[in-house]
Write an enzyme that holds these catalytic residues in place. Structure first.
Site, short mmCIF file in Angstrom:
data_model
loop_
_atom_site.label_atom_id
_atom_site.label_comp_id
_atom_site.label_asym_id
_atom_site.label_seq_id
_atom_site.Cartn_x
_atom_site.Cartn_y
_atom_site.Cartn_z
N CYS A 269 12.91 10.55 8.12
CA CYS A 269 12.72 10.11 9.51
C CYS A 269 14.03 10.17 10.29
O CYS A 269 14.03 10.46 11.49
CB CYS A 269 12.14 8.70 9.54
SG CYS A 269 13.09 7.49 8.60
N LYS B 176 0.87 -1.18 0.00
CA LYS B 176 0.00 0.00 0.00
C LYS B 176 0.90 1.23 0.00
O LYS B 176 1.43 1.63 1.03
CB LYS B 176 -0.90 0.01 1.23
CG LYS B 176 -2.21 0.80 1.04
CD LYS B 176 -2.05 2.27 0.74
CE LYS B 176 -1.83 3.10 1.99
NZ LYS B 176 -1.81 4.58 1.67
N GLU C 174 8.64 1.58 11.85
CA GLU C 174 9.70 2.58 11.77
C GLU C 174 9.01 3.93 11.73
O GLU C 174 8.38 4.29 10.75
CB GLU C 174 10.58 2.33 10.54
CG GLU C 174 11.92 3.05 10.61
CD GLU C 174 11.86 4.43 10.00
OE1 GLU C 174 11.70 5.40 10.77
OE2 GLU C 174 11.95 4.54 8.77
N GLU D 3 9.03 16.41 16.17
CA GLU D 3 9.49 16.16 14.81
C GLU D 3 8.83 17.16 13.86
O GLU D 3 7.61 17.17 13.71
CB GLU D 3 9.17 14.73 14.38
CG GLU D 3 9.76 14.39 13.02
CD GLU D 3 9.51 12.94 12.63
OE1 GLU D 3 10.41 12.33 12.02
OE2 GLU D 3 8.42 12.42 12.92
#
Length: 486
Positions: free
Chosen positions: A289, A180, A255, A388
């Site tokens: 990330c 996906k 992750e 973040e």
């Protein structure tokens, strides 16, 4: 539609080797973040498509794909890798248009995908079991077997790389996969599926269902026929994926986010460190990330490091992806607004803006451009040092001594990657042990991408490992066999 997307249909799902319209018959727009134009339309896949894809994967396991030996699987993966390498320029252009990253970065991603497939193609027949000394009269051994059907939900920032490390490893172990891709950017995911077909991957071994996370992603996470899930993305969405999978007792590799520090001691080689300090924060417009968004600097060299980083920031040029400048656009208007909001917080709180990059004069007005911003003298507990941002914003934090450096570096909810710059060998080892992160780089950052290096986080950065040989263990189940000799 851009000419590069006309080589294949973008508005289809791939199920059992057939490219078909989604059950909804609906499509979603892909927007070119460099100018705001519509790049293509993709399928709006949903639960019915996911169910068909899982069924196709199950059939593949009992068919041609499931009957292949490890050596044969490896040869198919290697062939896929060679085709990806041959088409690297085309894939790079697609990724640049779709994600917004400069061409040189997109080309590096395409070559990384080829390397993942080469690595896992070569590793497929090298996953060995063990024999275990046991009671007299017994022979005991362990086998590594595939989970079965694995689901892969990949993000928009690095589609090719994350497909390589997750789908590549899963196929190497003999799983059948349902992919996906992100609705914001999935052209290279679709192109990869066409390449896999061309390389001879049997029908059903790879199925692709584009669509929104709420529709296709949620359906894949909760499907009872999926036996392992790999998710890369935000902490909030990762929690939803894991909660859905938990109802079926399905293992998940997560992750998630990061707030990764680079720690610069006074004895560091600053000439060597500076390119890493800046580039690790602005690569892919900071939408990474593992981006190094916090720079911790020992106070005695703090002013020098800030001044030298600021000089590099002022030289940064931001513009369209195909212009191949230092920084491209954010992936979407929404992401641009998020980053600009954080920069606004910095200004409102009176933080020192040490340096900013510049947007080129001919950048299209509809593009999602943000000036890379370096913020100095930030406290470790400020929002900009804790949350973040996922954009080209770095904060520089002073520290006094090793103990404070460790405290600040470990003082967030995240633990994905860390870097340390020091010539002191003892300190290198102490810091490597003390830092709470999945990877620690000493006198470098990222090790050139490191296909061979296991990758994953601790704390809210996730759990499980992908990349390297370790991923093959994650995409397999250990079976113990105990034989009693009569």
């Amino acid at each position: 539609m851009n000419e590069m997307t006309t080589a294949f249909a973008t508005d289809r799902v791939l199920i059992a080797g057939e490219w078909r319209a989604p059950a909804s018959r609906e499509t979603l727009p892909l927007v070119n973040p460099s100018d705001g134009s519509e790049l293509a339309r993709i399928a709006a896949g949903g639960a019915r498509d996911v169910d068909a894809a899982v069924g196709a994967a199950e059939e593949a396991l009992s068919g041609a794909w499931g009957r292949m030996t490890a050596t044969e699987r490896g040869r198919v993966l290697s062939a896929m890798g060679r085709l990806v390498a041959e088409k690297a320029d085309e894939l790079a252009r697609l990724e640049a248009l779709d994600v917004g990253k400069p061409l040189k970065q997109a080309k590096a991603d395409a070559l990384a995908l080829a390397r993942y497939l080469e690595f896992y193609g070569g590793a497929a027949d090298k996953v060995h079991g063990e024999t275990i000394p046991y009671l007299d009269g017994y022979t005991v051994l362990t086998l590594r077997e595939p989970h079965g059907v694995t689901g892969h939900i990949v993000p928009w920032n690095y589609p090719m790389q994350i497909i390589g490390r997750s789908v590549g490893a899963a196929l190497a172990m003999g799983n059948a996969t349902v992919l996906k891709p992100a609705e914001e950017a999935c052209l290279t995911a679709l192109a990869f599926a066409y390449i896999a077909e061309e390389a001879g991957l049997p029908a059903g071994a790879l199925n692709v269902v584009p669509g929104t996370g709420e529709a296709a992603g949620a359906a894949l996470s909760a499907h009872r026929g999926v036996h392992h899930l790999s998710f890369t993305g935000s902490v909030a969405t990762g929690a939803l994926v894991q909660a859905a999978a938990a109802k079926n007792a399905v293992p998940v590799t997560l992750e998630l986010g990061g707030k990764s520090p680079q720690v610069v001691f006074a004895d560091a080689d600053l000439d060597a460190a500076l390119p890493f300090l800046v580039n690790a924060g602005i690569q892919n417009a900071g939408q990474t990330c593992s981006a190094s968004s916090r720079i911790l600097v020992e106070r005695v060299v703090f002013d020098e490091v800030v001044a030298r980083m600021a000089e590099r920031y002022r030289a940064l040029k931001v513009g369209p992806a195909l212009a191949d400048l230092d920084v491209g656009p954010m992936v979407s208007t929404r992401q641009k607004e998020i980053v600009e909001r954080y920069i606004g917080i910095a200004r409102a709180d009176g933080l020192a803006i040490a340096g900013e990059g510049g947007i080129v004069a001919d950048a299209p007005a509809g593009g999602c451009y943000v000036r890379p911003t370096l913020v100095a003298n930030v406290s470790g507990d400020h929002r900009l040092a804790q949350e973040e941002i996922f954009g080209p914003v770095q904060v520089v934090i002073p520290f006094e001594g090793e103990e404070e450096a460790v405290r600040i570096a470990n003082g967030t909810d995240f633990g994905l990657v860390a870097g340390v710059w020091t010539r002191d060998g003892g300190r290198q080892l102490r810091m490597a042990r003390a830092l709470k992160s999945g990877q620690v780089f000493i006198n470098n950052y990222g090790a050139g991408g490191g296909v061979e290096l296991p990758f994953g986080g601790v704390k809210r950065s996730g759990h499980g490992r992908e990349k390297g040989f370790e991923a093959l263990y994650g995409f397999s189940v250990l079976k113990t066999v105990a034989i009693l000799h009569g």
